[in-house]
Motif scaffolding. Structure first.
Motif, PDB file in Angstrom:
ATOM      1  N   UNK A  74      48.605  30.542  42.351  1.00 14.32           N
ATOM      2  CA  UNK A  74      47.197  30.396  41.960  1.00 14.32           C
ATOM      3  C   UNK A  74      46.952  31.241  40.725  1.00 14.32           C
ATOM      4  N   UNK A  75      46.428  30.627  39.680  1.00 20.21           N
ATOM      5  CA  UNK A  75      46.142  31.351  38.438  1.00 20.21           C
ATOM      6  C   UNK A  75      45.179  32.492  38.713  1.00 20.21           C
ATOM      7  N   UNK A  76      45.576  33.708  38.348  1.00 16.84           N
ATOM      8  CA  UNK A  76      44.751  34.879  38.632  1.00 16.84           C
ATOM      9  C   UNK A  76      43.402  34.813  37.918  1.00 16.84           C
ATOM     10  N   UNK A  77      43.355  34.073  36.824  1.00 17.67           N
ATOM     11  CA  UNK A  77      42.098  33.952  36.073  1.00 17.67           C
ATOM     12  C   UNK A  77      41.040  33.215  36.884  1.00 17.67           C
ATOM     13  N   UNK A  78      41.485  32.281  37.707  1.00 18.63           N
ATOM     14  CA  UNK A  78      40.536  31.435  38.448  1.00 18.63           C
ATOM     15  C   UNK A  78      40.509  31.732  39.946  1.00 18.63           C
ATOM     16  N   UNK A  79      41.143  32.814  40.367  1.00 17.25           N
ATOM     17  CA  UNK A  79      41.189  33.132  41.803  1.00 17.25           C
ATOM     18  C   UNK A  79      39.795  33.213  42.405  1.00 17.25           C
ATOM     19  N   UNK A  80      38.919  33.951  41.751  1.00 22.75           N
ATOM     20  CA  UNK A  80      37.572  34.143  42.292  1.00 22.75           C
ATOM     21  C   UNK A  80      36.871  32.815  42.531  1.00 22.75           C
ATOM     22  N   UNK A  81      36.891  31.943  41.527  1.00 23.55           N
ATOM     23  CA  UNK A  81      36.204  30.666  41.648  1.00 23.55           C
ATOM     24  C   UNK A  81      36.811  29.822  42.771  1.00 23.55           C
ATOM     25  N   UNK A  82      38.143  29.846  42.877  1.00 23.80           N
ATOM     26  CA  UNK A  82      38.821  29.052  43.894  1.00 23.80           C
ATOM     27  C   UNK A  82      38.489  29.562  45.295  1.00 23.80           C
ATOM     28  N   UNK A  96      44.211  39.025  42.826  1.00 18.81           N
ATOM     29  CA  UNK A  96      43.087  38.873  41.907  1.00 18.81           C
ATOM     30  C   UNK A  96      43.011  40.080  40.984  1.00 18.81           C
ATOM     31  N   UNK A  97      42.339  39.905  39.849  1.00 16.40           N
ATOM     32  CA  UNK A  97      42.129  41.003  38.905  1.00 16.40           C
ATOM     33  C   UNK A  97      40.931  41.823  39.333  1.00 16.40           C
ATOM     34  N   UNK A  98      40.946  43.117  39.023  1.00 18.67           N
ATOM     35  CA  UNK A  98      39.906  43.998  39.557  1.00 18.67           C
ATOM     36  C   UNK A  98      38.510  43.671  39.038  1.00 18.67           C
ATOM     37  N   UNK A  99      38.402  42.969  37.912  1.00 25.25           N
ATOM     38  CA  UNK A  99      37.065  42.612  37.428  1.00 25.25           C
ATOM     39  C   UNK A  99      36.392  41.583  38.339  1.00 25.25           C
ATOM     40  N   UNK A 100      37.170  40.960  39.239  1.00 23.61           N
ATOM     41  CA  UNK A 100      36.608  39.997  40.186  1.00 23.61           C
ATOM     42  C   UNK A 100      36.199  40.664  41.507  1.00 23.61           C
ATOM     43  N   UNK A 103      32.286  40.683  42.752  1.00 27.52           N
ATOM     44  CA  UNK A 103      31.786  39.363  43.140  1.00 27.52           C
ATOM     45  C   UNK A 103      32.385  38.920  44.472  1.00 27.52           C
ATOM     46  N   UNK A 104      33.685  39.124  44.631  1.00 28.40           N
ATOM     47  CA  UNK A 104      34.343  38.741  45.875  1.00 28.40           C
ATOM     48  C   UNK A 104      33.829  39.578  47.056  1.00 28.40           C
ATOM     49  N   UNK A 105      33.635  40.857  46.824  1.00 29.56           N
ATOM     50  CA  UNK A 105      33.149  41.719  47.902  1.00 29.56           C
ATOM     51  C   UNK A 105      31.732  41.325  48.323  1.00 29.56           C
ATOM     52  N   UNK A 106      30.866  41.113  47.329  1.00 31.18           N
ATOM     53  CA  UNK A 106      29.486  40.737  47.626  1.00 31.18           C
ATOM     54  C   UNK A 106      29.417  39.409  48.379  1.00 31.18           C
ATOM     55  N   UNK A 140      35.119  52.792  51.229  1.00 30.00           N
ATOM     56  CA  UNK A 140      35.885  51.869  52.061  1.00 30.00           C
ATOM     57  C   UNK A 140      36.835  51.060  51.181  1.00 30.00           C
ATOM     58  N   UNK A 141      38.043  50.855  51.693  1.00 33.58           N
ATOM     59  CA  UNK A 141      39.062  50.120  50.945  1.00 33.58           C
ATOM     60  C   UNK A 141      38.968  48.632  51.270  1.00 33.58           C
ATOM     61  N   UNK A 142      38.920  47.799  50.209  1.00 28.56           N
ATOM     62  CA  UNK A 142      38.784  46.364  50.401  1.00 28.56           C
ATOM     63  C   UNK A 142      39.935  45.566  49.784  1.00 28.56           C
ATOM     64  N   UNK A 143      40.918  46.248  49.230  1.00 26.96           N
ATOM     65  CA  UNK A 143      42.052  45.537  48.634  1.00 26.96           C
ATOM     66  C   UNK A 143      43.215  46.509  48.462  1.00 26.96           C
ATOM     67  N   UNK A 144      44.397  45.948  48.261  1.00 24.71           N
ATOM     68  CA  UNK A 144      45.601  46.745  48.046  1.00 24.71           C
ATOM     69  C   UNK A 144      45.932  46.762  46.547  1.00 24.71           C
ATOM     70  N   UNK A 145      45.908  47.925  45.889  1.00 23.36           N
ATOM     71  CA  UNK A 145      46.326  47.972  44.479  1.00 23.36           C
ATOM     72  C   UNK A 145      47.826  47.682  44.373  1.00 23.36           C
ATOM     73  N   UNK A 146      48.225  46.949  43.320  1.00 20.76           N
ATOM     74  CA  UNK A 146      49.665  46.823  43.123  1.00 20.76           C
ATOM     75  C   UNK A 146      50.100  46.796  41.662  1.00 20.76           C
TER      76      UNK A 146
END
Length: 415
Positions: A74-82, A96-100, A103-106, A140-146
């Motif tokens: 899945x293209x990371x650029x469009x992960x949020x929309x998908x 996903x990229x951290x700039x998303x 929006x994803x959390x909300x 609170x942690x909502x994702x795993x950094x990698x």
């Protein structure tokens, strides 16, 4: 009487053993639960590494679950929309990229990480580290950094430039033009042109509502004005040593030998190194000339994260797998394959990572970088503005008008 009692005891013992054997032979093992998981990854070339890691994970927990794990790209650029288009149909784990993140959390599309949370945070440098900050909200942690290297800096071919040359954008352009070559930057992307405005001390921030921005890039009463920045960008765009191009054009220009320096990110390190060989070098962004002064260019810092879908039917195992896919070993191997800088502190301290010019450039640029926290209304207006400037403002429009139009779009409330 003693003899009868002994015979009775022997019979009882034999019956007990027989019953025990019958119980052992008749007992069935506890069934191993079937666990289905899906993963959306961002890079096809990493599929083999991903599959190897998943196979090792399955073997480790084979006594606890029978896994069926599928992987899609899945293209990371469009992960949020998908994901937001249908969260229930999205993968259990996705990149996903951290700039998303916000929006994803909300939208409720990120599961709060509750397994080994303290260990994950410690592995990635602690709560005050940028990678963890990018993955957390209200402690609170909502994702795993990698990765910790989703930012940008300056690549240059040391066969043409000295270390002193690359401190100044003006000098970089002079050397490029003198050799009939180009220095590249993507003016059509708000991600990159942020470097000029932030370097000038102008501001862009996402508001608390998460959907609008505050921006003063059109300011006329600041030490450096928006017009000052635009004029500086135009001088660069006009220069014979400059070329405006996107990521694909940048790589093609390097492969053809036309581009010998450029502003770009760690994801292209291996390709560039292959082309430039011993000349491969990287450094923080240079200073640019702004209203007669030398001003340090700034940047967005960026991180790649792994999210777990709250709609997953196997959240526990999704968290376990996501942790494995972002651990020290995986991050080290990904760096060796792609050049992506690890967020895991132990991986980042490995010999191969420490020897990387890209990592050194990212660490140096980090002093002038900000986390990317902007609402979606930023991207299109900034891109249109950048394209106009890259073309040399062909219609001769008033620069303040161009700035006002851009800022109006950036700060607009989406319909």
């Amino acid at each position: 009487m003693r003899k009868v009692a002994g015979n009775i005891l022997r019979v009882l013992l034999l019956m007990a053993v027989a019953l025990g054997l019958m119980g052992c032979s008749g007992a069935e093992p506890e069934p191993v639960p079937e666990v289905k998981l899906s993963v959306w990854w961002s890079e096809e070339e990493e599929r083999e590494l991903l599959n190897q890691t998943i196979e090792a994970f399955q073997e480790e927990y084979a006594d606890e679950a029978l896994f069926q794990i599928t992987v899609s790209i899945e293209n990371i650029v469009t992960t949020r929309e998908t994901v937001l288009a249908n969260p229930q149909a999205a993968a259990d784990i996705y990149v996903f990229a951290d700039d998303q993140f916000e929006t994803l959390r909300r939208a409720g599309a990120l599961l709060e990480i509750t397994e080994d949370t303290e260990q994950v945070i410690a592995d990635n440098g602690g709560v005050d580290n940028g990678a963890c900050c990018a993955a957390m909200y209200e402690d609170k942690l909502y994702a795993y950094p990698f990765t910790a290297g989703n930012g940008y800096f300056l690549y240059y071919n040391a066969d043409y430039f000295t270390e002193e040359d690359v401190k100044s954008f003006d000098r970089i352009l002079e050397v490029s033009a003198a050799n009939g070559k180009k220095t590249a930057m993507d003016y059509s992307s708000g991600w990159y042109i942020y470097s000029f405005f932030k370097g000038a001390g102008l501001d862009l921030v996402m508001n608390e509502d998460g959907i609008t921005n505050t921006c003063n890039w059109n300011a006329a009463d600041t030490p450096y004005t928006g017009v000052d920045v635009t004029e500086a960008m135009l001088r660069i765009a006009y220069h014979d040593g400059f070329i405006n191009c996107d990521d694909e054009g940048f790589i093609k220009g390097i492969q053809s030998g036309d581009i010998i320096a450029g502003v770009n990110g760690a994801w292209n390190a291996e390709v560039i190194k292959k082309e430039w060989g011993e000349g491969f070098a990287a450094v923080k962004l240079p200073c640019y000339t702004l209203a007669g002064d030398n001003v340090q260019m700034c940047s967005f810092s960026g991180y790649k994260l792994l999210g777990v879908n709250p709609s997953s039917e196997n959240c526990y195992w999704a968290m376990k797998l996501a942790q494995r896919l972002s651990d020290e070993q995986m991050q080290t191997k990904r760096f060796e394959m792609t050049g992506d800088c690890p967020s895991n502190v132990n991986a980042a301290m490995s010999e191969s990572v420490q020897a990387s010019p890209v990592v050194a450039a990212l660490v140096e640029q980090e002093h002038y970088a900000d986390a990317q926290r902007v609402a979606d209304t930023y991207w299109n207006p900034s891109s249109l503005f950048g394209i106009t400037i890259a073309g040399g403002n062909p219609d001769g429009q008033d620069l303040q008008y161009l700035l006002d139009t851009m800022v109006d779009g950036i700060t607009a409330r989406p319909e």
